[in-house]
Enzyme design. Structure first.
Site, PDB file in Angstrom:
ATOM      1  N   LYS A 105       0.908  -1.112   0.010  1.00 53.79           N
ATOM      2  CA  LYS A 105      -0.051  -0.069  -0.013  1.00 53.79           C
ATOM      3  C   LYS A 105       1.032   1.452  -0.001  1.00 53.79           C
ATOM      4  O   LYS A 105       0.514   2.307  -0.728  1.00 53.79           O
ATOM      5  CB  LYS A 105      -0.943   0.018   1.112  1.00 53.79           C
ATOM      6  CG  LYS A 105      -0.232  -0.169   2.630  1.00 53.79           C
ATOM      7  CD  LYS A 105      -0.563  -1.274   3.185  1.00 53.79           C
ATOM      8  CE  LYS A 105       0.524  -1.596   4.358  1.00 53.79           C
ATOM      9  NZ  LYS A 105      -0.014  -2.487   5.476  1.00 53.79           N
ATOM     10  N   GLU A 129      -5.486  -6.367  -4.660  1.00 54.55           N
ATOM     11  CA  GLU A 129      -6.204  -6.367  -3.514  1.00 54.55           C
ATOM     12  C   GLU A 129      -6.003  -6.634  -2.273  1.00 54.55           C
ATOM     13  O   GLU A 129      -6.798  -6.044  -1.362  1.00 54.55           O
ATOM     14  CB  GLU A 129      -6.933  -7.916  -4.021  1.00 54.55           C
ATOM     15  CG  GLU A 129      -8.503  -8.194  -3.124  1.00 54.55           C
ATOM     16  CD  GLU A 129      -9.509  -7.057  -3.249  1.00 54.55           C
ATOM     17  OE1 GLU A 129     -10.237  -7.169  -4.192  1.00 54.55           O
ATOM     18  OE2 GLU A 129      -9.667  -6.227  -2.335  1.00 54.55           O
ATOM     19  N   GLY A 134      -6.778  -6.213   4.067  1.00 54.17           N
ATOM     20  CA  GLY A 134      -6.400  -7.657   3.944  1.00 54.17           C
ATOM     21  C   GLY A 134      -7.328  -8.279   3.098  1.00 54.17           C
ATOM     22  O   GLY A 134      -7.238  -8.166   2.122  1.00 54.17           O
ATOM     23  N   GLY A 187       1.993  -9.277  15.651  1.00 54.81           N
ATOM     24  CA  GLY A 187       2.223  -9.271  14.485  1.00 54.81           C
ATOM     25  C   GLY A 187       1.702  -8.513  13.372  1.00 54.81           C
ATOM     26  O   GLY A 187       1.895  -8.380  12.011  1.00 54.81           O
ATOM     27  N   ASP A 201      -0.885   4.691   7.760  1.00 49.64           N
ATOM     28  CA  ASP A 201      -0.852   3.256   6.943  1.00 49.64           C
ATOM     29  C   ASP A 201      -2.404   3.308   6.479  1.00 49.64           C
ATOM     30  O   ASP A 201      -2.667   2.977   5.114  1.00 49.64           O
ATOM     31  CB  ASP A 201      -0.936   2.170   8.023  1.00 49.64           C
ATOM     32  CG  ASP A 201      -1.298   1.110   7.320  1.00 49.64           C
ATOM     33  OD1 ASP A 201      -0.623   0.441   6.521  1.00 49.64           O
ATOM     34  OD2 ASP A 201      -2.477   0.247   7.723  1.00 49.64           O
ATOM     35  N   LYS A 205      -4.150   3.485   2.250  1.00 49.50           N
ATOM     36  CA  LYS A 205      -5.061   2.729   1.999  1.00 49.50           C
ATOM     37  C   LYS A 205      -6.259   3.574   1.387  1.00 49.50           C
ATOM     38  O   LYS A 205      -6.892   3.238   0.256  1.00 49.50           O
ATOM     39  CB  LYS A 205      -5.850   1.759   3.080  1.00 49.50           C
ATOM     40  CG  LYS A 205      -4.776   0.754   3.459  1.00 49.50           C
ATOM     41  CD  LYS A 205      -4.959  -0.008   4.889  1.00 49.50           C
ATOM     42  CE  LYS A 205      -3.783  -0.660   5.075  1.00 49.50           C
ATOM     43  NZ  LYS A 205      -3.793  -1.403   6.523  1.00 49.50           N
ATOM     44  N   GLY A 302      -2.529 -10.270   8.730  1.00 45.95           N
ATOM     45  CA  GLY A 302      -2.214 -11.597   9.176  1.00 45.95           C
ATOM     46  C   GLY A 302      -1.939 -12.215   7.893  1.00 45.95           C
ATOM     47  O   GLY A 302      -2.359 -12.298   6.659  1.00 45.95           O
TER      48      GLY A 302
HETATM   49  N1  HSE Z   1      -0.098  -2.516   9.974  1.00 47.80           N
HETATM   50  C1  HSE Z   1      -1.647  -2.800   9.448  1.00 47.80           C
HETATM   51  C2  HSE Z   1      -2.522  -2.814  10.436  1.00 47.80           C
HETATM   52  C3  HSE Z   1      -1.191  -4.339   8.615  1.00 47.80           C
HETATM   53  O1  HSE Z   1      -2.296  -2.735  11.532  1.00 47.80           O
HETATM   54  O2  HSE Z   1      -3.724  -2.766   9.938  1.00 47.80           O
HETATM   55  C4  HSE Z   1      -2.238  -4.173   7.205  1.00 47.80           C
HETATM   56  O3  HSE Z   1      -1.939  -3.298   6.250  1.00 47.80           O
END
Ligand code: HSE
Length: 433
Positions: A105, A129, A134, A187, A201, A205, A302
């Site tokens: 992204k 996608e 996710g 994670g 982030d 998106k 994930g």
């Molecule tokens: N760091 C992102 C989140 C991972 O926490 O949603 C998925 O893009």
């Protein structure tokens, strides 16, 4: 076609997931796609690490450039992340005539226009996608399922880390940093968690989805971004008393002659389904003029959920190749010649309702001064409460306003913050009804 060869760049969490899915579900995918999807090579600097997966001899290699120039490989899957080496490899792969699938992204949000142009010049596909939400099929939904709609708005929870932190703070009164640490351990936080908690982030998106929804080019810097670091347990509790949940929302709205695109914490009423999206889950409500509101909900990160989205892109490209076609669905939902430039409305021009929290001296006349300044800027108060405990002679005063223009709200707050009876900068949270 007897088989379609795939090469993966990067064998981290998602790369491992995609490899697993392709290998373990080879027969299922073959039965659905009509040919074998063969993982020919996967490249990573660390070829020795035990990833709980047994590659055939020669599949795991360290040279990503070998994969992108292999004439037998049809589809390249970029899962390195970031926008340095990943960008060079993606551009070169497209220039080498490879179809590219990416989950990146940050790369798409910053260099999407260049990548789309390179894909067009080389007549190959670029699919992404997994870059947003996710496993939620939000890209395909916007690009294909809702093709008959003018999109009126997109409102999403796209960052699992922030949603996890806010849920923990709200349900368990967990301190911010403990919740962040847990998200990192699980994670789903980015390698640099500032990207998550400062809202970038989500902005990446939102940039991708805004571009798709309205068929436009977007400059990432035009998106107003605020993170969740100023949200305190006190505001979360006050929000609950007013019937709201605090979520980090990514919002884009179609105002016909301009587009709003902003990421920030927002209070949403309990009646809004997004207020019940908890922990690391993602969700998005897309408002189309024909459909009304459609909601998608799922794991935003994930290993296997993200791998599922990557594999759906591989399948789309493979199905095209079997039928002897490519670029059947335009990358941004409409032919590149129809991509428009639509101005992004500066956030100071938006209209919304607000929650304000002031730390004010507990003495006569303070409230009337605050409401006087708000009145001067045409801001009408819906509810006001003096809340919580007095500390050193100061108390929290919280207000909910009616609809107001952002620049009026900001100017009023500047005036209020300069009062001698006000301590600290006021807390401002927009309300999305
Ligand atoms: N760091 C992102 C989140 C991972 O926490 O949603 C998925 O893009």
């Amino acid at each position: 076609m007897e088989k379609i060869n795939v090469g993966i760049l990067g064998c981290g969490i998602v790369g491992t997931g995609v490899a697993k899915l392709l290998m373990e579900k080879e027969k299922l995918l073959e039965s659905r796609i009509g040919t074998v999807i063969n993982l020919k090579n996967i490249a990573d600097i660390d070829t020795e690490k035990d990833r709980g997966i047994k590659f055939k001899k020669g599949v795991m290699i360290s040279d990503a450039f070998k994969i992108i120039s292999d004439p037998d490989i049809d589809i390249i899957v970029e899962l390195i992340g970031g926008n340095k080496i990943a960008k060079d490899l993606t551009i070169q792969a497209l220039e080498n005539g490879k179809h590219v699938v990416t989950a990146n992204k940050a790369l798409l949000a910053s260099f999407g226009n260049e990548l789309v142009k390179t894909a067009r010049q080389n007549q190959v596909d670029l699919a992404f996608e997994a870059s947003c939400g996710g496993c939620m099929p939000v890209v395909k939904t916007l690009r294909e399922s809702l093709v008959g709609n003018c999109i009126k708005s997109i409102t999403g929870i796209f960052n699992g880390t922030c949603n996890y932190i806010l849920t923990k703070m709200s349900n368990e009164k967990c301190p911010f940093h403990d919740a962040l640490q847990q998200a990192q351990e699980k994670g789903f936080a980015e390698a640099d968690p500032t990207l998550d908690i400062e809202g970038f982030d989500s902005a990446h998106k939102l940039a991708i989805l805004t571009s798709l929804a309205y068929g436009m080019e977007i400059n990432l810097d035009d998106i107003h971004v605020e993170g969740i670091t100023r949200i305190s347990p006190m505001d979360i509790e006050f929000a609950k008393e007013f019937g709201y949940t605090i979520k980090l929302l990514a919002i884009s709205k179609n105002n016909s002659d301009n587009i709003e695109a902003h990421v920030h914490p927002a209070m949403i009423p309990f009646s809004n389904p997004l207020s019940h999206v908890n922990n690391s889950m993602n969700a998005v409500i897309i408002d189309g003029d024909a459909t009304g509101q459609t909601m998608l909900y799922g794991y935003g990160a994930g290993m296997m959920p993200t791998a599922s989205a990557v594999v759906s892109d591989i399948a789309d490209i493979a199905r095209n190749l079997i039928k002897g076609t490519k670029r059947r669905v335009p990358i941004l939902g409409c032919p590149e010649s129809n991509i428009r430039t639509i101005p992004i409305q500066p956030v100071k021009k938006i209209h919304t309702c607000y929650y304000f929290r002031f730390t004010a001296a507990d003495q006569p006349g303070v409230l009337s001064k605050i409401s006087g300044i708000l009145g001067d800027f045409g801001i009408s108060i819906k509810t006001v409460h003096q809340k919580g405990k007095r500390s050193n002679g100061y108390v929290p005063i919280v207000m909910i306003t009616h609809m107001a223009k952002e620049e009026h709200a900001l100017n009023a707050l500047k005036g209020i913050a300069s009062l001698e009876t006000i301590m600290d900068d006021p807390i401002v949270i927009r309300i999305e009804e």
